[in-house]
Design an enzyme around this catalytic site. Structure first.
Site, PDB file in Angstrom:
ATOM      1  N   ILE A 416       8.998  47.866  12.720  1.00 44.00           N
ATOM      2  CA  ILE A 416       8.730  48.419  11.390  1.00 44.00           C
ATOM      3  C   ILE A 416       7.245  48.749  11.315  1.00 44.00           C
ATOM      4  O   ILE A 416       6.392  47.846  11.330  1.00 44.00           O
ATOM      5  CB  ILE A 416       9.103  47.416  10.281  1.00 44.00           C
ATOM      6  CG1 ILE A 416      10.540  46.927  10.450  1.00 44.00           C
ATOM      7  CG2 ILE A 416       8.901  48.058   8.908  1.00 44.00           C
ATOM      8  CD1 ILE A 416      11.582  48.011  10.429  1.00 44.00           C
ATOM      9  N   LYS A 420       0.041  53.993   7.457  1.00 41.62           N
ATOM     10  CA  LYS A 420      -1.371  53.620   7.614  1.00 41.62           C
ATOM     11  C   LYS A 420      -1.797  53.568   9.083  1.00 41.62           C
ATOM     12  O   LYS A 420      -2.983  53.452   9.392  1.00 41.62           O
ATOM     13  CB  LYS A 420      -1.632  52.278   6.925  1.00 41.62           C
ATOM     14  CG  LYS A 420      -1.466  52.342   5.413  1.00 41.62           C
ATOM     15  CD  LYS A 420      -1.595  50.980   4.776  1.00 41.62           C
ATOM     16  CE  LYS A 420      -1.465  51.090   3.257  1.00 41.62           C
ATOM     17  NZ  LYS A 420      -0.159  51.618   2.817  1.00 41.62           N
ATOM     18  N   THR A 482      -7.590  51.975  -8.382  1.00 40.58           N
ATOM     19  CA  THR A 482      -8.799  52.137  -7.563  1.00 40.58           C
ATOM     20  C   THR A 482      -9.512  53.459  -7.811  1.00 40.58           C
ATOM     21  O   THR A 482     -10.735  53.518  -7.876  1.00 40.58           O
ATOM     22  CB  THR A 482      -8.461  52.020  -6.065  1.00 40.58           C
ATOM     23  OG1 THR A 482      -7.452  52.981  -5.742  1.00 40.58           O
ATOM     24  CG2 THR A 482      -7.961  50.627  -5.734  1.00 40.58           C
TER      25      THR A 482
END
Length: 623
Positions: A416, A420, A482
Site C-alpha cells: 500500500i 506522496k 494550512t
C-alpha cells in the site's frame, strides 16, 4: 416474580375487558343509529316490527361480532403502533359483522331495511376505528399544534416518497421523538402544493432556503435514498447554506428492506458533497482472487488495513491473518470480524514488521498465499520530526516482510503506497518511494509477484483532515487549515480498498498501480462545507485560521512521475505506471547504508535518503 406475573395478567385482563365493553357499546349504538338514521332521526316513525327485529338481532350481532373481532386479532394488536395493516383488519372485521347480520336477518327471517346494514357497517367501522386510533390521532394533533418550540425541533424533509412517509409515520407514533415536521421539498411538480400525511409539500429545491426561513427549520432530513450522487450533491449544496443541521438516510437498501427509521439517520458526511458516483468494482474478480486463499494483512488494525480485512473476510478466504503492533487496533478489528463472520478462520497476531525473526516465523507457520502490506508510519509532520523511525518502519519493515514473503513462497505481495511517493518533499513520501523500489527489485528475482498500489488521501482515515476538522468544530473552532489554496485527492476508505483488492487481482509482478482519484479538492472547501453541514456559519460561529504549510508539505500531490506514463487496465479507475529503471545492485547497498544510518542518531539521514531518491528535496538545515 409470581406477584409481578399476576399483576401483569390482571392488567392485560382489565384492558381486554375494557375493549370488549366498548365494542359491545359500539355494536349497540351502531345497530340502533342505523335504524334511527334510516327513518330520518324520527323515532316515532320507526315501524314496530323493525324495532322487534332489532331487539332479536342485537344479542346475536353482539356475540358474532365479538367473535369476529377476536378472529381478526383486534384484541391482540398493539394499537399505540398500529398501521394500515390494523386499519385493514378493522375494515374486514366490521364488513364481516355486517354480512353475518344480513345473513341472519334473512335466514330467520328478521328483515330490516336494505340501507340498515350499510349504515350499521359505516357506524361500527367509524366508532371502532376512532376508539383504537384515537390516541394516535390526538398525538398527531398535539404535535402539530404544540407551542413548546424549545422542546421540539422543526424539521424539513427533502423528498416526498416512501422514505419520507416512513419517517413521518414514526414521528407520529413515537413518544420519544422530539421532532415537528413542518414542510417537505420535492422536485416533482405533480407533488408540489399537495400534502403528505398532512405535511405541505412547499416546492422544489429552489424553495429550500425560503422554506427554512418561513418555517423556522432547525434540521433538514435528506430522505431520497435513491438519488444519484450528483443530485444529492446539488441539493445538499443548497441545504448547507441554510445553517441547519443536515442528516440523511445511509442508502437505498434501507428502503428496499423497509428499514427506514429515525434511528437510521446519520449526519451528512463530506463524501456526500464530492459529487461523483461511488466507484464500481468487479466483485467476481476479487472473489476469484481471494476466495479459498490464506491472506495476511500487516497493519491490519489501521484505517486501510482494517477495511482490507473487512472486505477480504466478506470474500470467503481460507484463512485471514492480521498482523499489527498496536494491540488495541488489532483487538477492535478482531472482535468486529468475529461478530460479523463467525465461521471465518481468523488469526490476530501482535508483531512488528521491523522484527525479521518474528515476521519469518509467521510466514513459515501460516504460509500465506497473498500478503497486503499496509503497516507504515504515515503522518507527514511526525515523520519529519522522527525521520529515522520512518526508515526503520516503512523501508526496512517492508524489505524484511518482502524477503520473508519470497522465502516462504507467497504468490502475491501488495504494497500500500501513496501519492506522496511522487517527487517527495517529505521523509514519509520518500520512505514510501523507497518501499516501491523494494517491491520492484524483489519482483525481478522472485517467483512471488510484488506490486504496489498508490492512491491519495482517504476520507475519514485515522489522522486525516476530516476527523481533525470535526473535532475542531465540536470544540467551537477555530478550524486550522494550512493554506487557502492547498489541494488534495480524496477517496473513501471502502473505495480505495476495493480498488486495491482489484488491482491485486490484475497483478502480474513489478507494477505500480495508480488509482484514479477523480478531481482534486481544496482543503479550504472541505473545511467550509463541514462547518456548514454542522449547522454553523463560517467566520461567525466557527472561524477558519491559516497556519502555513507544515515541514515537507506540498501545495498539491502528484499521482505519477512524468517518466512513468500510464497504461490502462480493465477497470477505468486503475492504471499501471511504467516502472522507472534503477541500479538494483547499488540499491541493495544503499538499503544497507540506510539501515545503518537510521540506527545512528547523529547521522544525516535526509542526505542518505536523497542518495536513494534523487527527486527528494529537503531543507539542508534539518537532520
Amino acid at each position: 416474580m409470581r406477584e409481578q406475573k399476576k399483576e401483569k395478567s390482571n392488567i392485560v385482563s382489565s384492558r381486554l375487558f375494557i375493549m370488549v365493553f366498548f365494542d359491545v357499546l359500539f355494536i349497540m349504538i351502531s345497530s340502533f343509529m342505523a335504524l334511527y338514521i334510516r327513518f330520518e332521526f324520527k323515532f316515532n316513525e320507526i315501524e314496530r316490527h323493525f324495532l322487534n327485529h332489532y331487539a332479536y338481532l342485537l344479542p346475536v350481532t353482539i356475540v358474532t361480532t365479538i367473535i369476529i373481532f377476536a378472529l381478526f386479532k383486534l384484541y391482540s394488536s398493539v394499537w399505540e403502533y398500529a398501521s394500515t395493516d390494523e386499519l385493514v383488519k378493522i375494515i374486514c372485521a366490521t364488513l364481516c359483522s355486517a354480512a353475518v347480520q344480513l345473513i341472519i336477518s334473512y335466514v330467520f327471517p328478521l328483515y330490516m331495511p336494505r340501507s340498515y346494514h350499510v349504515l350499521y357497517w359505516f357506524m361500527l367501522f367509524g366508532l371502532t376505528s376512532l376508539y383504537r386510533f384515537g390516541s394516535r390521532i390526538l398525538k398527531v394533533f398535539h404535535l402539530r399544534g404544540s407551542s413548546d418550540t424549545h422542546a421540539m425541533k422543526n424539521i424539513m424533509l427533502i423528498g416526498a416518497g416512501e422514505a419520507a412517509n416512513a419517517i413521518i409515520r414514526e414521528v407520529e407514533i413515537s413518544r420519544y421523538v422530539n421532532m415537528k415536521i413542518q414542510c417537505m421539498i420535492d422536485d416533482d411538480p405533480a407533488r408540489q402544493g399537495k400534502y403528505m400525511r398532512g405535511i405541505p409539500i412547499v416546492g422544489g429545491r429552489e424553495s429550500i432556503l425560503d422554506a427554512v426561513q418561513q418555517y423556522r427549520i432547525d434540521e433538514i432530513i435528506f430522505a431520497i435514498p435513491s438519488a444519484s450522487t450528483q443530485t444529492r450533491k446539488e441539493i445538499l449544496d443548497i441545504c448547507k447554506e441554510s445553517v441547519c443541521k443536515i442528516v440523511t438516510l445511509p442508502g437505498m437498501y434501507q428502503l428496499i428492506n423497509e428499514d427506514v427509521s429515525i434511528a437510521k439517520l446519520k449526519d451528512v458526511e463530506i463524501e456526500d458533497l464530492l459529487g461523483r458516483e461511488p466507484i464500481q468494482i468487479n466483485t467476481d474478480e476479487i472473489l476469484g482472487y481471494v476466495s479459498g486463499k490464506v491472506v495476511l494483512v500487516t497493519g491490519g488494525g489501521g484505517s486501510i488495513g482494517s477495511e482490507l480485512c473487512r472486505q477480504i473476510a466478506s470474500h470467503d478466504p481460507k484463512q485471514l491473518i492480521i498482523v499489527d503492533i498496536y494491540e488495541n487496533n488489532a483487538y477492535d478489528i478482531q472482535q468486529e470480524l468475529i461478530r460479523k463472520y463467525p465461521d471465518l478462520d481468523l488469526e490476530v497476531l501482535i508483531a512488528s514488521v521491523r522484527n525479521e525473526t518474528r515476521i519469518e516465523s509467521i510466514m513459515e507457520t501460516y504460509r500465506p498465499n497473498i500478503v497486503y502490506h499496509a503497516a507504515a508510519h504515515k503522518h507527514v509532520p511526525l515523520m519529519e520530526d522522527s525521520p529515522r523511525e520512518a526508515i526503520k518502519n516503512n523501508v526496512m519493515g517492508t524489505y524484511k516482510t518482502a524477503v520473508a514473503a519470497d522465502k516462504y513462497g507467497v504468490d502475491k505481495f501488495v504494497l500500500i503506497s501513496t501519492d506522496k511517493a511522487v517527487n517527495p518533499t517529505n521523509v514519509m513520501g520518500a520512505s514510501k518511494r523507497i518501499c516501491e523500489m523494494v517491491v520492484q527489485m524483489m519482483n525481478e528475482n522472485s517467483s512471488t509477484s510484488f506490486v504496489a498500489v498508490r492512491f491519495g488521501n482517504v476520507l475519514g482515515s485515522n489522522g486525516s483532515v476530516i476527523p481533525l476538522f470535526k473535532k475542531q468544530i465540536e470544540e467551537g473552532g477555530p478550524v486550522m487549515v494550512t493554506h487557502p489554496d492547498i489541494i488534495r485527492y480524496f477517496m473513501t476508505i471502502s473505495e480505495a480498498v476495493s480498488l486495491v483488492l482489484q488491482a491485486g487481482a490484475y497483478a502480474k509482478g513489478g507494477e505500480i498501480f495508480v488509482l484514479d482519484m477523480g478531481e482534486p479538492v481544496k482543503i479550504l472547501d472541505l473545511a467550509e462545507n463541514l462547518i456548514k453541514l454542522s449547522g454553523h456559519r463560517v467566520g461567525e460561529d466557527i472561524e477558519i485560521k491559516f497556519t502555513g504549510l507544515r515541514p515537507g508539505e506540498k501545495m498539491y500531490e502528484e499521482l505519477l512521475m512524468n517518466e512513468e506514463g500510464l497504461q490502462k487496465t480493465a477497470n477505468q479507475m486503475i492504471y499501471i505506471g511504467k516502472p522507472i529503471d534503477f541500479d538494483k545492485e547499488k540499491f541493495v547497498e544503499q538499503l544497507k547504508m540506510l539501515d545503518m544510518t537510521a540506527n545512528d542518531e547523529k547521522s544525516d539521514i535526509r542526505a542518505a535518503i536523497q542518495e536513494v531518491v534523487p527527486t527528494y528535496h529537503y531543507e539542508k538545515t534539518k537532520m
